[in-house]
Scaffold this active site. Structure first.
Site, short mmCIF file in Angstrom:
data_model
loop_
_atom_site.label_atom_id
_atom_site.label_comp_id
_atom_site.label_asym_id
_atom_site.label_seq_id
_atom_site.Cartn_x
_atom_site.Cartn_y
_atom_site.Cartn_z
N VAL A 80 49.15 -32.60 57.46
CA VAL A 80 47.94 -32.18 58.18
C VAL A 80 47.01 -33.36 58.46
O VAL A 80 46.54 -33.55 59.57
CB VAL A 80 47.21 -31.06 57.41
CG1 VAL A 80 45.93 -30.65 58.13
CG2 VAL A 80 48.12 -29.85 57.22
N ILE A 113 38.57 -35.06 67.58
CA ILE A 113 38.01 -33.79 68.05
C ILE A 113 38.44 -33.50 69.49
O ILE A 113 37.82 -32.72 70.19
CB ILE A 113 36.47 -33.78 67.95
CG1 ILE A 113 35.87 -35.05 68.54
CG2 ILE A 113 36.01 -33.59 66.52
CD1 ILE A 113 34.39 -34.94 68.75
N ASP A 114 39.54 -34.17 69.91
CA ASP A 114 40.00 -33.98 71.29
C ASP A 114 40.33 -32.51 71.60
O ASP A 114 40.10 -32.05 72.71
CB ASP A 114 41.21 -34.89 71.56
CG ASP A 114 42.33 -34.69 70.56
OD1 ASP A 114 42.03 -34.57 69.35
OD2 ASP A 114 43.50 -34.64 70.96
N LEU A 115 40.84 -31.78 70.62
CA LEU A 115 41.23 -30.39 70.89
C LEU A 115 39.99 -29.50 71.07
O LEU A 115 40.01 -28.57 71.88
CB LEU A 115 42.12 -29.84 69.76
CG LEU A 115 43.40 -30.63 69.50
CD1 LEU A 115 44.12 -30.10 68.27
CD2 LEU A 115 44.32 -30.58 70.73
N CYS A 149 36.96 -40.41 58.63
CA CYS A 149 36.48 -40.29 57.26
C CYS A 149 37.61 -40.74 56.33
O CYS A 149 38.65 -41.19 56.80
CB CYS A 149 36.06 -38.87 56.95
SG CYS A 149 37.43 -37.75 56.90
N ARG A 160 31.03 -33.70 58.55
CA ARG A 160 31.79 -33.63 59.78
C ARG A 160 31.80 -32.22 60.39
O ARG A 160 31.88 -32.04 61.59
CB ARG A 160 33.23 -34.06 59.47
CG ARG A 160 33.64 -35.24 60.21
CD ARG A 160 35.13 -35.41 60.07
NE ARG A 160 35.71 -35.63 61.37
CZ ARG A 160 36.08 -34.69 62.16
NH1 ARG A 160 35.97 -33.43 61.81
NH2 ARG A 160 36.59 -34.99 63.34
N ASP A 212 44.12 -29.10 51.23
CA ASP A 212 43.01 -29.30 50.29
C ASP A 212 43.47 -29.21 48.82
O ASP A 212 42.72 -29.61 47.92
CB ASP A 212 41.90 -28.27 50.54
CG ASP A 212 41.12 -28.59 51.81
OD1 ASP A 212 41.33 -29.66 52.39
OD2 ASP A 212 40.29 -27.75 52.22
C1 UD1 Z 1 39.17 -27.83 58.07
C2 UD1 Z 1 38.60 -27.73 56.67
C3 UD1 Z 1 39.29 -28.69 55.72
C4 UD1 Z 1 40.80 -28.49 55.76
C5 UD1 Z 1 41.30 -28.53 57.20
C6 UD1 Z 1 42.77 -28.18 57.32
C7 UD1 Z 1 36.30 -27.15 57.11
C8 UD1 Z 1 34.87 -27.54 57.02
N1 UD1 Z 1 37.19 -28.07 56.72
O1 UD1 Z 1 38.89 -29.13 58.56
O2 UD1 Z 1 38.79 -28.44 54.42
O3 UD1 Z 1 41.42 -29.51 55.02
O4 UD1 Z 1 40.57 -27.58 58.01
O5 UD1 Z 1 43.03 -26.96 56.74
O6 UD1 Z 1 36.62 -26.03 57.48
N2 UD1 Z 1 42.92 -32.79 64.88
C9 UD1 Z 1 43.11 -33.45 66.07
N3 UD1 Z 1 42.28 -33.13 67.11
C10 UD1 Z 1 41.29 -32.20 67.00
C11 UD1 Z 1 41.11 -31.53 65.79
C12 UD1 Z 1 41.95 -31.84 64.72
O7 UD1 Z 1 43.99 -34.29 66.20
O8 UD1 Z 1 40.57 -31.97 68.00
C13 UD1 Z 1 43.78 -33.12 63.72
C14 UD1 Z 1 42.94 -33.75 62.60
O9 UD1 Z 1 42.78 -35.14 62.78
C15 UD1 Z 1 43.76 -33.40 61.38
C16 UD1 Z 1 44.39 -32.06 61.74
O10 UD1 Z 1 44.29 -31.95 63.16
O11 UD1 Z 1 44.77 -34.37 61.21
C17 UD1 Z 1 43.74 -30.87 61.09
O12 UD1 Z 1 42.39 -30.80 61.43
P1 UD1 Z 1 41.57 -29.44 61.48
O13 UD1 Z 1 42.46 -28.28 61.26
O14 UD1 Z 1 40.73 -29.47 62.72
O15 UD1 Z 1 40.63 -29.59 60.21
P2 UD1 Z 1 39.06 -29.45 60.12
O16 UD1 Z 1 38.60 -28.27 60.91
O17 UD1 Z 1 38.43 -30.76 60.37
#
Ligand code: UD1
Length: 430
Positions: A326, A123-125, A116, A92, A304
């Site tokens: 989270v 990925i809206d943000l 997943c 991802r 994590d």
């Molecule tokens: C990264 C880490 C992962 C860790 C996570 C939180 C990597 C490769 N992975 O994942 O190991 O567990 O940070 O510390 O660096 N969300 C939205 N919209 C968005 C983006 C995120 O709603 O556009 C939500 C996600 O669904 C989730 C939460 O925000 O519930 C946290 O996501 P995010 O901080 O973006 O995690 P990752 O970057 O995917």
């Protein structure tokens, strides 16, 4: 199918050197798209996710050279704009090529990563932030298509401090025209590492590690030689392995300040922790105490580490409550732990961990990367042999996990299935 077999009951003892941070390596590799000059990254872990990111970048036309512990990337010559589903679905984090491609080429097409095992992972943000920089983005069923004639700095408040969104926006804004103010930015150490690397490439980023980052767009970025930070999650996993076996384990080559909340919680469990300049020693306790944990963005307790702590707290005296703030679906692990004798009741985003259990042997499947490691951790304390399948998840993020646990005295074995047909099974899981 490959599997790990653990026979528990041996207190771990000794030193283990911690690898470079997966979550930093992947993003800094993607940052190589921002320049045509060589980006040389040191302290890169030899794990599957790094291989997948190398494939994603090679697919885009980036020249990638790997030697032991370092990766050299050159995004010179024609660079493609498309990251296909076949690769994005395997990891991802490939989504972080979106911002750099837009900034360098004004165009990107990245397959939709989808959800997943730990949740929807929207990925809206990422998309909204890049749109605020002036990109036009079409989100289709199968892919995201982004274009921008020019990116212009903007004020971007994030609804949630998403790690990936902060990184994508930071990289795109590094080459935008004017100033970007990113509010409610993620504060993880890997964000600071990426900002340090980008600054060394000629970017002007301040405030990394705080909620407000200011990015003054640069005309161009240049090549860099950069060593990435130690992996705080890998280090924490080894500490929990030491704790659950009542062992005496030292992790070296770490930055203890990145792990303050995990160390605090291990102390509350009753472990003795000694922190050096770049090492941490843990001595486990024969009578672990129950504690409550709430996962939060950094500097809060890392999501994590939630599963490895669930293994540990299953053996503690009393009941612990783990609250997951989270990811919305990160408790699938509880079911697998139940097969070894764990008793965890899930109530929405709370897990009630009934302590005082003794793990027995059994066959389990790693549901995701960290949960896989947590099953190994549970196995280290189990009364009978624990067989863990779907270990490709674990290999995504832990380098030589079984070998390094063996050097600490664990009775653990990695059994490779040599049947060629089965090797690709489940590859697209997470
Ligand atoms: C990264 C880490 C992962 C860790 C996570 C939180 C990597 C490769 N992975 O994942 O190991 O567990 O940070 O510390 O660096 N969300 C939205 N919209 C968005 C983006 C995120 O709603 O556009 C939500 C996600 O669904 C989730 C939460 O925000 O519930 C946290 O996501 P995010 O901080 O973006 O995690 P990752 O970057 O995917």
């Amino acid at each position: 199918m490959d599997k790990i077999i653990v026979r528990g009951g041996k207190p771990l003892a000794g030193e283990v050197k911690i690898s470079g941070a997966k979550n930093s390596a992947l993003k800094i590799m993607a940052a190589s798209i921002l320049t045509s000059e060589p980006v040389v990254i040191g302290n890169v872990p030899n794990i599957r996710d790094v291989s997948v990111m190398a494939e994603v970048l090679q697919g885009l036309g980036v020249h990638v050279e790997r030697t032991d512990g370092s990766v050299t990337l050159r995004a010179r010559g024609p660079i493609g704009v498309e990251a296909p589903y076949q690769l994005v679905s395997r990891m991802r984090a490939s989504i972080v090529v979106l911002g750099p491609l837009l900034a360098r080429l004004g165009r990107a097409r990245v397959a939709m990563p989808g959800g997943c095992n730990i949740g929807l992972r929207k990925i809206d943000l990422h998309i909204r932030g890049l749109e605020m920089l002036g990109a036009r983005i079409d989100v289709g069923q199968a892919s995201i298509e982004a274009r921008a004639d020019v990116l212009v700095g903007a004020n971007i408040p994030l609804d949630f401090p998403s790690v990936g969104a902060t990184e994508n926006i930071m990289m795109a804004a590094s080459l935008a025209r004017g100033t970007t103010v990113l509010e409610n930015a993620a504060r993880e150490p890997e964000i600071v590492d990426l900002a340090d690397c980008l600054n060394k490439m000629g970017a002007h980023i301040s405030g990394a590690g705080t909620s407000t980052m200011i990015i003054e767009g640069a005309e161009r970025l240049h090549g860099v030689t950069f060593d990435i930070i130690p992996d705080r999650i890998e280090a924490s996993t080894f500490l929990v392995a030491g704790a659950i076996t009542g062992g005496d384990v030292t992790v070296t080559a770490v930055q203890p300040e990145h792990m303050a909340m995990v160390l605090k919680k291990l102390g509350q469990v009753g472990c003795e922790i000694n922190v050096g300049a770049d090492s941490i020693n843990i001595k486990g306790t024969s009578a672990p105490k129950s504690i409550n944990i709430s996962t939060l963005p950094h500097p809060g307790f890392p999501t994590d580490m939630q599963a490895p702590f669930m293994s540990l707290l299953s053996l503690a005296r009393g009941t612990s409550i783990i609250t997951e703030n989270v990811f919305e679906n990160r408790f699938t692990f509880a079911r697998e732990l139940g097969r070894l004798g764990g008793r965890v009741n899930i109530e929405r985003h709370h897990a009630v961990v009934v302590g005082g259990q003794a793990f027995g042997g059994g066959a389990v499947k790693a549901p995701d990367l960290r949960a896989g490691a947590a099953l190994v951790v549970a196995g280290l304390a189990a009364g009978g042999p624990v067989e863990i399948e779907d270990i490709y998840h674990i290999e995504r993020g832990y380098e030589n996990f079984t070998e390094r646990l063996k050097t600490l005295g664990a009775d653990i074995e990695l059994v490779r299935d040599e049947t060629p047909l089965k090797l690709a099974v489940g590859e697209d899981g997470y």
